[in-house]
Design an enzyme around this catalytic site. Structure first.
Site, PDB file in Angstrom:
ATOM      1  N   ASN A 288      -5.571  -0.306   7.581  1.00 43.38           N
ATOM      2  CA  ASN A 288      -4.350   0.389   7.968  1.00 43.38           C
ATOM      3  C   ASN A 288      -4.553   0.941   9.378  1.00 43.38           C
ATOM      4  OD1 ASN A 288      -2.102   1.906   8.343  1.00 43.38           O
ATOM      5  ND2 ASN A 288      -2.236   3.029   6.409  1.00 43.38           N
TER       6      ASN A 288
ATOM      7  N   CYS B 269      -0.200   3.558  10.490  1.00 44.59           N
ATOM      8  CA  CYS B 269       0.582   4.683   9.984  1.00 44.59           C
ATOM      9  C   CYS B 269       1.283   5.348  11.173  1.00 44.59           C
ATOM     10  CB  CYS B 269      -0.317   5.687   9.262  1.00 44.59           C
ATOM     11  SG  CYS B 269       0.626   7.115   8.715  1.00 44.59           S
TER      12      CYS B 269
ATOM     13  N   SER C  12      -4.054   3.823   1.073  1.00 45.66           N
ATOM     14  CA  SER C  12      -5.146   3.809   2.051  1.00 45.66           C
ATOM     15  C   SER C  12      -6.163   4.902   1.735  1.00 45.66           C
ATOM     16  CB  SER C  12      -4.601   4.037   3.464  1.00 45.66           C
ATOM     17  OG  SER C  12      -3.687   3.022   3.782  1.00 45.66           O
TER      18      SER C  12
ATOM     19  N   ASN D  81       4.124  -2.074   8.765  1.00 52.67           N
ATOM     20  CA  ASN D  81       4.109  -0.727   8.195  1.00 52.67           C
ATOM     21  C   ASN D  81       5.495  -0.110   8.445  1.00 52.67           C
ATOM     22  OD1 ASN D  81       3.290   1.953   7.351  1.00 52.67           O
ATOM     23  ND2 ASN D  81       1.196   1.429   7.918  1.00 52.67           N
TER      24      ASN D  81
ATOM     25  N   ASN E 110       9.108   8.883   4.854  1.00 47.09           N
ATOM     26  CA  ASN E 110       7.956   9.616   4.316  1.00 47.09           C
ATOM     27  C   ASN E 110       7.005  10.056   5.413  1.00 47.09           C
ATOM     28  OD1 ASN E 110       4.990   8.395   4.200  1.00 47.09           O
ATOM     29  ND2 ASN E 110       6.426   6.676   4.305  1.00 47.09           N
TER      30      ASN E 110
ATOM     31  N   SER F  69       0.832  -1.205   0.000  1.00 47.23           N
ATOM     32  CA  SER F  69       0.000   0.000   0.000  1.00 47.23           C
ATOM     33  C   SER F  69       0.871   1.262   0.000  1.00 47.23           C
ATOM     34  CB  SER F  69      -0.892   0.011   1.244  1.00 47.23           C
ATOM     35  OG  SER F  69      -1.625   1.211   1.292  1.00 47.23           O
TER      36      SER F  69
ATOM     37  N   THR G  25       9.005   0.236  -1.516  1.00 54.55           N
ATOM     38  CA  THR G  25      10.133   1.150  -1.737  1.00 54.55           C
ATOM     39  C   THR G  25      11.055   0.675  -2.863  1.00 54.55           C
ATOM     40  OG1 THR G  25      10.012   1.816   0.561  1.00 54.55           O
ATOM     41  CG2 THR G  25      12.094   2.249  -0.556  1.00 54.55           C
TER      42      THR G  25
HETATM   43  O1  RRO Z   1       0.349   8.478   4.062  1.00 55.71           O
HETATM   44  C1  RRO Z   1       1.330   8.299   4.818  1.00 55.71           C
HETATM   45  O2  RRO Z   1       2.018   9.242   5.238  1.00 55.71           O
HETATM   46  C2  RRO Z   1       1.689   6.940   5.277  1.00 55.71           C
HETATM   47  C3  RRO Z   1       0.793   5.968   5.644  1.00 55.71           C
HETATM   48 BR1  RRO Z   1      -1.022   6.202   5.476  1.00 55.71          BR
HETATM   49  C4  RRO Z   1       1.245   4.729   6.167  1.00 55.71           C
HETATM   50  O3  RRO Z   1       0.486   3.825   6.536  1.00 55.71           O
HETATM   51  N1  RRO Z   1       2.578   4.568   6.307  1.00 55.71           N
HETATM   52  C5  RRO Z   1       3.452   5.504   5.936  1.00 55.71           C
HETATM   53  O4  RRO Z   1       4.673   5.303   6.084  1.00 55.71           O
HETATM   54  N2  RRO Z   1       3.013   6.701   5.419  1.00 55.71           N
END
Ligand code: RRO
Length: 304
Positions: free
Chosen positions: A126, A129, A47, A191, A70, A22, A265
């Site tokens: 999810n 995050c 998501s 995650n 990120n 995802s 990645t």
């Molecule tokens: O969108 C994000 O910043 C993000 C999500 Br939803 C997630 O589940 N994991 C991630 O590393 N970034």
């Protein structure tokens, strides 16, 4: 000839055990289709929630020595918007898993119902995050809240429900067990890992959100350990995720207990051909070692 790579996750039939993770290229039907054409056994969308979200300001992604950091902030068009995109992928016959999030069990259930109506073959919740308040890892760290959400979603939909867990907990096996008891049909581990970096000349954190999630090779040993722990704690299938870049990585996750692996990645560094190169490499390994099917690998490292 039998396909040695054919496998199953919660009743979903996969031609090979590679899946799109995802969050990477999972926004549009066309990008998901390109991943399917590149050979993925299943795809997971970015998501999506009940309402559209713009996400955080830039910079949202920075490269580190060993992977990506990120903090996108869950940007997504809202689940309803995805209906048109689904049409693009449904004809491929490759399992399409909609990743969903919410701020309450009711919201999760509403998004889940909409996702299934538009044709999702399964859902990935999810709850992990690392940097979105109230919707992410705060749920995945709390077995009671997680139980409530999984139960509510299971009540409303009749498709497999996969729960994606955070590594940022003391005992991931316990969390996985709670999810399974509430009705989860499979667990994805893991995650991203909560992290940050700071630019030394200015002294400022590089991400606009300061904190983010680390992915890529740096987190692979953490993810392998989590898969190993989860496999020992539950009977449902485990999907490995975290730093998988090569077929050797995929085999390592399977020996730890993963029935399939998600790749994210690595696409940024190797392109979409990573799916076929990982699948081909696993197949050659199976043949060399005399295995008839990839399922025979799952959890073998638990014997030591
Ligand atoms: O969108 C994000 O910043 C993000 C999500 Br939803 C997630 O589940 N994991 C991630 O590393 N970034």
């Amino acid at each position: 000839m039998e396909n040695r790579l054919a496998t199953e996750i919660a009743g979903l039939k996969l031609a090979n055990p590679t899946m799109l993770a995802s969050g990477i290229l999972g926004y549009t039907g066309l990008s998901l289709k390109s991943i399917i054409e590149a050979g993925a056994g299943a795809v997971v969308t970015k998501s999506m929630g009940l309402e559209p979200r713009t996400g955080y300001p830039n910079p949202t992604v920075v490269q580190t020595d060993c992977g990506l950091l990120n903090a996108m902030g869950l940007p997504n068009p809202g689940i309803s918007h995805f209906k048109e995109e689904m049409k693009e992928i449904k004809s491929t016959g490759v399992p399409t898993i909609l990743s969903i999030y919410g701020y309450s069990s009711e919201e999760f259930a509403k998004v889940a119902e909409t996702a299934v109506k538009m044709g999702a073959d399964a859902l990935e919740l999810n709850v992990s995050c690392p940097h979105v308040k109230k919707a992410g890892a705060e749920i995945g760290c709390d077995p009671l809240l997680l139980t409530e959400i999984v139960k509510e979603v299971k009540k409303k939909v009749d498709k497999p429900v996969i729960v994606k867990l955070t590594p940022n907990v003391a005992n991931i096996g316990e969390i996985a067990k709670a999810a399974e008891k509430a009705g989860a049909d499979a667990i994805t581990a893991i995650n991203t890992v909560k992290a940050m970096n700071i630019e030394i000349e200015t002294g400022r954190p590089l991400l606009a959100n300061k904190f983010g999630g680390l992915s890529g090779p740096a987190i692979k040993p953490i993810a392998v350990r989590c898969v190993y722990d989860v496999y020992r704690s539950v009977d449902v299938s485990v999907i490995g995720c975290g730093g998988i870049t090569s077929w050797q990585d995929a085999v390592e996750f399977m020996l730890a207990g993963a029935s399939a692996v998600q790749i994210g990645t690595a696409i940024a560094f190797k392109g979409v051909s990573v799916f076929s190169s990982v699948a081909k490499g696993i197949d050659a390994y199976l043949q060399r070692k005399g295995f008839k099917n990839v399922k025979e690998l799952v959890g073998l490292a638990q014997n030591y």
